[in-house]
Design a protein around this motif. Sequence first.
Motif, short mmCIF file in Angstrom:
data_model
loop_
_atom_site.label_atom_id
_atom_site.label_comp_id
_atom_site.label_asym_id
_atom_site.label_seq_id
_atom_site.Cartn_x
_atom_site.Cartn_y
_atom_site.Cartn_z
N LYS A 1 38.92 -16.71 -18.28
CA LYS A 1 39.44 -15.18 -18.65
C LYS A 1 38.19 -14.33 -18.04
N LYS A 2 38.78 -13.26 -17.29
CA LYS A 2 37.66 -12.24 -16.91
C LYS A 2 37.56 -11.20 -18.00
N THR A 3 36.40 -11.16 -18.60
CA THR A 3 35.92 -9.98 -19.60
C THR A 3 34.78 -9.53 -19.04
N VAL A 4 34.48 -8.27 -19.85
CA VAL A 4 33.26 -7.57 -19.50
C VAL A 4 32.11 -8.20 -19.41
N THR A 5 32.00 -9.30 -20.26
CA THR A 5 30.75 -10.02 -20.31
C THR A 5 30.74 -11.02 -19.12
N THR A 6 31.61 -11.44 -18.98
CA THR A 6 31.50 -12.47 -17.69
C THR A 6 31.34 -11.48 -16.51
N LYS A 7 31.94 -10.37 -16.39
CA LYS A 7 31.73 -9.75 -15.11
C LYS A 7 29.99 -9.16 -15.26
N ASN A 8 29.53 -8.96 -16.20
CA ASN A 8 28.09 -8.72 -16.37
C ASN A 8 27.14 -9.79 -16.01
N VAL A 9 27.52 -10.83 -16.33
CA VAL A 9 26.76 -12.03 -16.28
C VAL A 9 26.87 -12.36 -14.75
N LEU A 10 27.77 -12.48 -14.12
CA LEU A 10 28.10 -12.44 -12.92
C LEU A 10 27.34 -11.58 -11.95
N THR A 11 27.31 -10.34 -12.22
CA THR A 11 26.63 -9.28 -11.45
C THR A 11 25.10 -9.51 -11.88
N ILE A 12 24.53 -9.96 -13.09
CA ILE A 12 22.91 -10.51 -13.03
C ILE A 12 22.73 -11.61 -12.27
N LEU A 13 23.80 -12.73 -12.19
CA LEU A 13 23.51 -13.83 -11.28
C LEU A 13 23.41 -13.55 -10.03
N ILE A 14 24.18 -12.59 -9.21
CA ILE A 14 24.16 -12.10 -7.86
C ILE A 14 22.92 -11.23 -7.68
N THR A 15 22.70 -10.43 -8.79
CA THR A 15 21.31 -9.73 -8.53
C THR A 15 20.06 -10.58 -8.26
N ILE A 16 19.94 -11.52 -9.25
CA ILE A 16 18.92 -12.58 -9.30
C ILE A 16 18.69 -13.39 -7.97
N ASN A 17 19.88 -13.67 -7.59
CA ASN A 17 20.27 -14.65 -6.32
C ASN A 17 19.71 -13.59 -5.17
N LEU A 18 20.18 -12.55 -5.03
CA LEU A 18 19.75 -11.57 -3.77
C LEU A 18 18.10 -11.24 -3.97
N VAL A 19 17.71 -11.22 -5.05
CA VAL A 19 16.07 -11.12 -5.03
C VAL A 19 15.32 -12.25 -4.61
N PHE A 20 15.84 -13.49 -4.93
CA PHE A 20 15.27 -14.81 -4.61
C PHE A 20 15.52 -14.94 -3.00
N VAL A 21 16.82 -14.57 -2.78
CA VAL A 21 17.00 -14.81 -1.13
C VAL A 21 15.86 -13.83 -0.12
N ILE A 22 16.02 -12.66 -0.74
CA ILE A 22 15.13 -11.65 0.33
C ILE A 22 13.60 -12.11 -0.08
N GLY A 23 13.25 -12.37 -1.29
CA GLY A 23 11.94 -12.81 -1.62
C GLY A 23 11.40 -14.13 -0.85
N GLY A 24 12.17 -14.91 -1.07
CA GLY A 24 12.14 -16.39 -0.09
C GLY A 24 12.12 -16.07 1.29
N TYR A 25 12.65 -15.25 2.03
CA TYR A 25 12.71 -15.04 3.31
C TYR A 25 11.49 -14.20 3.76
N ILE A 26 10.61 -13.21 2.93
CA ILE A 26 9.68 -12.66 3.07
C ILE A 26 8.52 -13.61 2.83
N TYR A 27 8.34 -14.58 1.69
CA TYR A 27 7.68 -15.67 1.50
C TYR A 27 7.24 -16.41 2.78
N LYS A 28 8.53 -16.82 3.35
CA LYS A 28 8.42 -17.80 4.60
C LYS A 28 8.19 -17.19 5.96
N HIS A 29 8.31 -15.99 5.95
CA HIS A 29 8.14 -15.41 7.37
C HIS A 29 6.97 -14.32 7.41
N PHE A 30 6.31 -13.98 6.34
CA PHE A 30 5.53 -13.01 6.56
C PHE A 30 4.29 -13.22 5.57
#
Length: 93
Positions: A64-93
């Motif tokens: 069931k989609k609630t405000v809490t599940t939307k917020n958790v998903l937004t946080i997970l996506i944000t954390i993943n984006l930080v790790f993806v970009i950070g990992g890319y920078i770490y590997k290549h620069f």
Amino acid sequence: MQLEKYMIPCLSKTLFGIECLGCGFQRALLLLLKGEWSAAFAMYPAVYSMLAMLIGILLFYTTKKTVTTKNVLTILITINLVFVIGGYIYKHF
């Protein structure tokens, strides 16, 4: 069984010779399945955050989609984006 020969090649790396932000995820996932946790992180540092995000998306669309599940998903996506970009920078620069 040689699973590496069935992996999808990176279009960006094939055409332009530049790795994309997702390069290494398939191999890291294969290393995780083999139980090589640190090697998977070395191959693709965002492998754990990517899996957490994918599980979050799966749960979001199957529960069931609630405000809490939307917020958790937004946080997970944000954390993943930080790790993806950070990992890319770490590997290549």
